[in-house]
Design a protein around this motif. Structure first.
Motif, PDB file in Angstrom:
ATOM      1  N   ILE A  56       0.878  -1.174   0.000  1.00 19.24           N
ATOM      2  CA  ILE A  56       0.000   0.000   0.000  1.00 19.24           C
ATOM      3  C   ILE A  56       0.918   1.227   0.000  1.00 19.24           C
ATOM      4  O   ILE A  56       1.186   1.842   1.044  1.00 19.24           O
ATOM      5  CB  ILE A  56      -0.947  -0.015   1.219  1.00 19.24           C
ATOM      6  CG1 ILE A  56      -1.692  -1.354   1.301  1.00 19.24           C
ATOM      7  CG2 ILE A  56      -1.948   1.141   1.135  1.00 19.24           C
ATOM      8  CD1 ILE A  56      -2.571  -1.507   2.542  1.00 19.24           C
ATOM      9  N   GLN A  57       1.451   1.541  -1.154  1.00 17.28           N
ATOM     10  CA  GLN A  57       2.523   2.534  -1.256  1.00 17.28           C
ATOM     11  C   GLN A  57       2.123   3.918  -0.746  1.00 17.28           C
ATOM     12  O   GLN A  57       2.953   4.680  -0.261  1.00 17.28           O
ATOM     13  CB  GLN A  57       2.991   2.639  -2.716  1.00 17.28           C
ATOM     14  CG  GLN A  57       3.611   1.360  -3.247  1.00 17.28           C
ATOM     15  CD  GLN A  57       4.852   0.938  -2.478  1.00 17.28           C
ATOM     16  OE1 GLN A  57       5.632   1.771  -2.036  1.00 17.28           O
ATOM     17  NE2 GLN A  57       5.022  -0.371  -2.308  1.00 17.28           N
ATOM     18  N   ASN A  58       0.847   4.243  -0.875  1.00 17.33           N
ATOM     19  CA  ASN A  58       0.382   5.565  -0.453  1.00 17.33           C
ATOM     20  C   ASN A  58      -0.235   5.541   0.939  1.00 17.33           C
ATOM     21  O   ASN A  58      -0.977   6.442   1.319  1.00 17.33           O
ATOM     22  CB  ASN A  58      -0.640   6.099  -1.454  1.00 17.33           C
ATOM     23  CG  ASN A  58      -0.021   6.378  -2.810  1.00 17.33           C
ATOM     24  OD1 ASN A  58       1.063   6.955  -2.900  1.00 17.33           O
ATOM     25  ND2 ASN A  58      -0.681   5.955  -3.878  1.00 17.33           N
ATOM     26  N   ALA A  59       0.087   4.482   1.706  1.00 19.22           N
ATOM     27  CA  ALA A  59      -0.444   4.389   3.067  1.00 19.22           C
ATOM     28  C   ALA A  59       0.023   5.579   3.890  1.00 19.22           C
ATOM     29  O   ALA A  59       1.176   6.014   3.786  1.00 19.22           O
ATOM     30  CB  ALA A  59       0.022   3.080   3.724  1.00 19.22           C
ATOM     31  N   GLY A  60      -0.883   6.097   4.700  1.00 20.88           N
ATOM     32  CA  GLY A  60      -0.536   7.260   5.502  1.00 20.88           C
ATOM     33  C   GLY A  60      -1.265   7.288   6.826  1.00 20.88           C
ATOM     34  O   GLY A  60      -2.147   6.467   7.111  1.00 20.88           O
ATOM     35  N   HIS A  61      -0.872   8.260   7.629  1.00 22.70           N
ATOM     36  CA  HIS A  61      -1.417   8.500   8.974  1.00 22.70           C
ATOM     37  C   HIS A  61      -2.119   9.851   8.924  1.00 22.70           C
ATOM     38  O   HIS A  61      -1.505  10.870   8.595  1.00 22.70           O
ATOM     39  CB  HIS A  61      -0.251   8.510   9.967  1.00 22.70           C
ATOM     40  CG  HIS A  61      -0.652   8.519  11.404  1.00 22.70           C
ATOM     41  ND1 HIS A  61      -1.488   9.470  11.951  1.00 22.70           N
ATOM     42  CD2 HIS A  61      -0.294   7.696  12.427  1.00 22.70           C
ATOM     43  CE1 HIS A  61      -1.639   9.227  13.253  1.00 22.70           C
ATOM     44  NE2 HIS A  61      -0.926   8.156  13.562  1.00 22.70           N
ATOM     45  N   GLU A  62      -3.389   9.853   9.233  1.00 19.55           N
ATOM     46  CA  GLU A  62      -4.180  11.074   9.048  1.00 19.55           C
ATOM     47  C   GLU A  62      -3.659  12.248   9.867  1.00 19.55           C
ATOM     48  O   GLU A  62      -3.769  13.400   9.440  1.00 19.55           O
ATOM     49  CB  GLU A  62      -5.647  10.810   9.391  1.00 19.55           C
ATOM     50  CG  GLU A  62      -6.545  11.991   9.063  1.00 19.55           C
ATOM     51  CD  GLU A  62      -8.023  11.679   9.209  1.00 19.55           C
ATOM     52  OE1 GLU A  62      -8.844  12.549   8.855  1.00 19.55           O
ATOM     53  OE2 GLU A  62      -8.364  10.570   9.688  1.00 19.55           O
ATOM     54  N   GLU A  63      -3.072  11.980  11.026  1.00 19.41           N
ATOM     55  CA  GLU A  63      -2.594  13.081  11.864  1.00 19.41           C
ATOM     56  C   GLU A  63      -1.440  13.821  11.204  1.00 19.41           C
ATOM     57  O   GLU A  63      -1.398  15.054  11.226  1.00 19.41           O
ATOM     58  CB  GLU A  63      -2.157  12.543  13.225  1.00 19.41           C
ATOM     59  CG  GLU A  63      -1.725  13.639  14.205  1.00 19.41           C
ATOM     60  CD  GLU A  63      -1.352  13.083  15.557  1.00 19.41           C
ATOM     61  OE1 GLU A  63      -1.533  13.810  16.553  1.00 19.41           O
ATOM     62  OE2 GLU A  63      -0.870  11.935  15.633  1.00 19.41           O
ATOM     63  N   SER A  64      -0.494  13.089  10.622  1.00 21.57           N
ATOM     64  CA  SER A  64       0.694  13.716  10.050  1.00 21.57           C
ATOM     65  C   SER A  64       0.622  13.859   8.531  1.00 21.57           C
ATOM     66  O   SER A  64       1.353  14.666   7.952  1.00 21.57           O
ATOM     67  CB  SER A  64       1.945  12.907  10.420  1.00 21.57           C
ATOM     68  OG  SER A  64       1.804  11.553  10.039  1.00 21.57           O
ATOM     69  N   GLU A  65      -0.235  13.051   7.873  1.00 19.37           N
ATOM     70  CA  GLU A  65      -0.357  13.096   6.412  1.00 19.37           C
ATOM     71  C   GLU A  65      -1.836  13.115   6.023  1.00 19.37           C
ATOM     72  O   GLU A  65      -2.334  12.176   5.395  1.00 19.37           O
ATOM     73  CB  GLU A  65       0.309  11.879   5.783  1.00 19.37           C
ATOM     74  CG  GLU A  65       1.738  11.612   6.218  1.00 19.37           C
ATOM     75  CD  GLU A  65       2.192  10.227   5.791  1.00 19.37           C
ATOM     76  OE1 GLU A  65       2.544  10.073   4.598  1.00 19.37           O
ATOM     77  OE2 GLU A  65       2.178   9.301   6.621  1.00 19.37           O
ATOM     78  N   PRO A  66      -2.552  14.151   6.385  1.00 18.87           N
ATOM     79  CA  PRO A  66      -4.001  14.148   6.167  1.00 18.87           C
ATOM     80  C   PRO A  66      -4.417  14.016   4.710  1.00 18.87           C
ATOM     81  O   PRO A  66      -5.542  13.598   4.425  1.00 18.87           O
ATOM     82  CB  PRO A  66      -4.450  15.497   6.744  1.00 18.87           C
ATOM     83  CG  PRO A  66      -3.221  16.343   6.768  1.00 18.87           C
ATOM     84  CD  PRO A  66      -2.079  15.407   7.009  1.00 18.87           C
ATOM     85  N   ASP A  67      -3.508  14.333   3.772  1.00 21.25           N
ATOM     86  CA  ASP A  67      -3.851  14.262   2.352  1.00 21.25           C
ATOM     87  C   ASP A  67      -3.384  12.965   1.697  1.00 21.25           C
ATOM     88  O   ASP A  67      -3.513  12.808   0.475  1.00 21.25           O
ATOM     89  CB  ASP A  67      -3.249  15.460   1.609  1.00 21.25           C
ATOM     90  CG  ASP A  67      -3.820  16.787   2.098  1.00 21.25           C
ATOM     91  OD1 ASP A  67      -5.027  16.815   2.417  1.00 21.25           O
ATOM     92  OD2 ASP A  67      -3.064  17.773   2.180  1.00 21.25           O
ATOM     93  N   ALA A  68      -2.849  12.038   2.482  1.00 19.84           N
ATOM     94  CA  ALA A  68      -2.406  10.766   1.919  1.00 19.84           C
ATOM     95  C   ALA A  68      -3.599  10.039   1.293  1.00 19.84           C
ATOM     96  O   ALA A  68      -4.695  10.035   1.863  1.00 19.84           O
ATOM     97  CB  ALA A  68      -1.762   9.903   2.991  1.00 19.84           C
ATOM     98  N   PRO A  69      -3.410   9.415   0.131  1.00 17.73           N
ATOM     99  CA  PRO A  69      -4.536   8.764  -0.559  1.00 17.73           C
ATOM    100  C   PRO A  69      -5.132   7.590   0.196  1.00 17.73           C
ATOM    101  O   PRO A  69      -6.321   7.305   0.059  1.00 17.73           O
ATOM    102  CB  PRO A  69      -3.908   8.300  -1.880  1.00 17.73           C
ATOM    103  CG  PRO A  69      -2.694   9.141  -2.061  1.00 17.73           C
ATOM    104  CD  PRO A  69      -2.184   9.404  -0.676  1.00 17.73           C
ATOM    105  N   GLN A  70      -4.306   6.900   0.976  1.00 19.42           N
ATOM    106  CA  GLN A  70      -4.786   5.705   1.666  1.00 19.42           C
ATOM    107  C   GLN A  70      -4.454   5.808   3.157  1.00 19.42           C
ATOM    108  O   GLN A  70      -3.376   5.419   3.606  1.00 19.42           O
ATOM    109  CB  GLN A  70      -4.161   4.454   1.040  1.00 19.42           C
ATOM    110  CG  GLN A  70      -4.603   4.248  -0.400  1.00 19.42           C
ATOM    111  CD  GLN A  70      -3.921   3.074  -1.058  1.00 19.42           C
ATOM    112  OE1 GLN A  70      -2.728   3.120  -1.330  1.00 19.42           O
ATOM    113  NE2 GLN A  70      -4.675   2.012  -1.323  1.00 19.42           N
TER     114      GLN A  70
END
Length: 233
Positions: free
Chosen positions: A109-123
């Protein structure tokens, strides 16, 4: 006897009661363990290269307090510990970052992110909880009877002490649960509260914070076992 060395990866702030509680919980363990140990906070913006960590420590604890000063350093340390069978324990933010690291580097899941630090991450595999757990207690159901949590706590149901607003995004739960990476404990309504990497020497994480359930008379059993597990290797 050479002391056991534990590196607490996180940005210590004395005003954070969870950081003070972590320090207190470590002190609670001293009189109950048969070996000496040292636990040292290492700020995320000055962490050494992961490959050099064995020179400084025998085990790693990724502390609460995300987002960190250097998120990428935390992810690199988690990845290195996972790949090199090095003991690592993640609580709250540490748990969350373990999920993101595994999603990116193992599950693709290459675009996996954490909403707190990467709110615009796709996944957003880690997203804001539907109900805040800041300063809350909650029943945690241990569903995996072969898990570390059940082995140590010997109970199906425990009380978890929390101080967080983020957790595993329910939309990704089934995709993330990919053995040997497994979720071992949940809330009553099915939200993830514990994880482990089966077959790894020690790769465990809890969204709840064990230090908040520790005392001088009764140190938290999970923290005690983390120290013992690191010592045994």
């Amino acid at each position: 006897m050479k002391p056991l060395r534990i590196a607490i990866i996180g940005d210590y702030t004395d005003s954070k009661h969870t950081h003070r509680a972590l320090n207190d919980a470590i002190e609670h363990c001293r009189g109950h363990l048969s070996f000496p140990f040292e636990a040292t906070w290492v700020a995320t913006d000055v962490t050494p290269e992961p490959a050099s960590l064995p020179k400084y420590t025998d085990g790693i604890w990724i502390a609460p307090g995300s987002p960190y000063k250097n998120d990428e350093a935390v992810y690199r340390i988690i990845q290195w510990a996972r790949e090199n069978d090095f003991p690592i324990f993640g609580t709250c933010g540490g748990f969350q970052y373990m999920v993101v690291e595994y999603a990116k580097n193992i599950l693709g899941i290459q675009n996996a992110g954490h909403e707190e630090s990467e709110p615009d991450a796709p996944q957003l595999v880690i997203s804001k909880l539907s109900c805040s757990l800041k300063g809350q207690q909650e029943e945690v159901i241990i569903t995996d009877k072969e898990s570390w949590l059940y082995t140590i706590l010997k109970s199906d149901v425990i009380t978890g002490f929390f101080n967080c607003n983020y957790g595993v995004n329910a939309a990704y739960r089934d995709k993330l649960q990919h053995p040997p990476f497994v979720f071992t404990a949940f809330s009553r309504d099915g939200e993830v509260r514990g994880l482990e990497l089966k077959g790894h020497r020690f790769f465990k994480g809890t969204l709840f914070q064990p230090p908040l359930d520790s005392s001088l008379e009764k140190p938290n059993a999970l923290i005690m076992d983390f120290f013992r597990s690191v010592k045994s290797h």
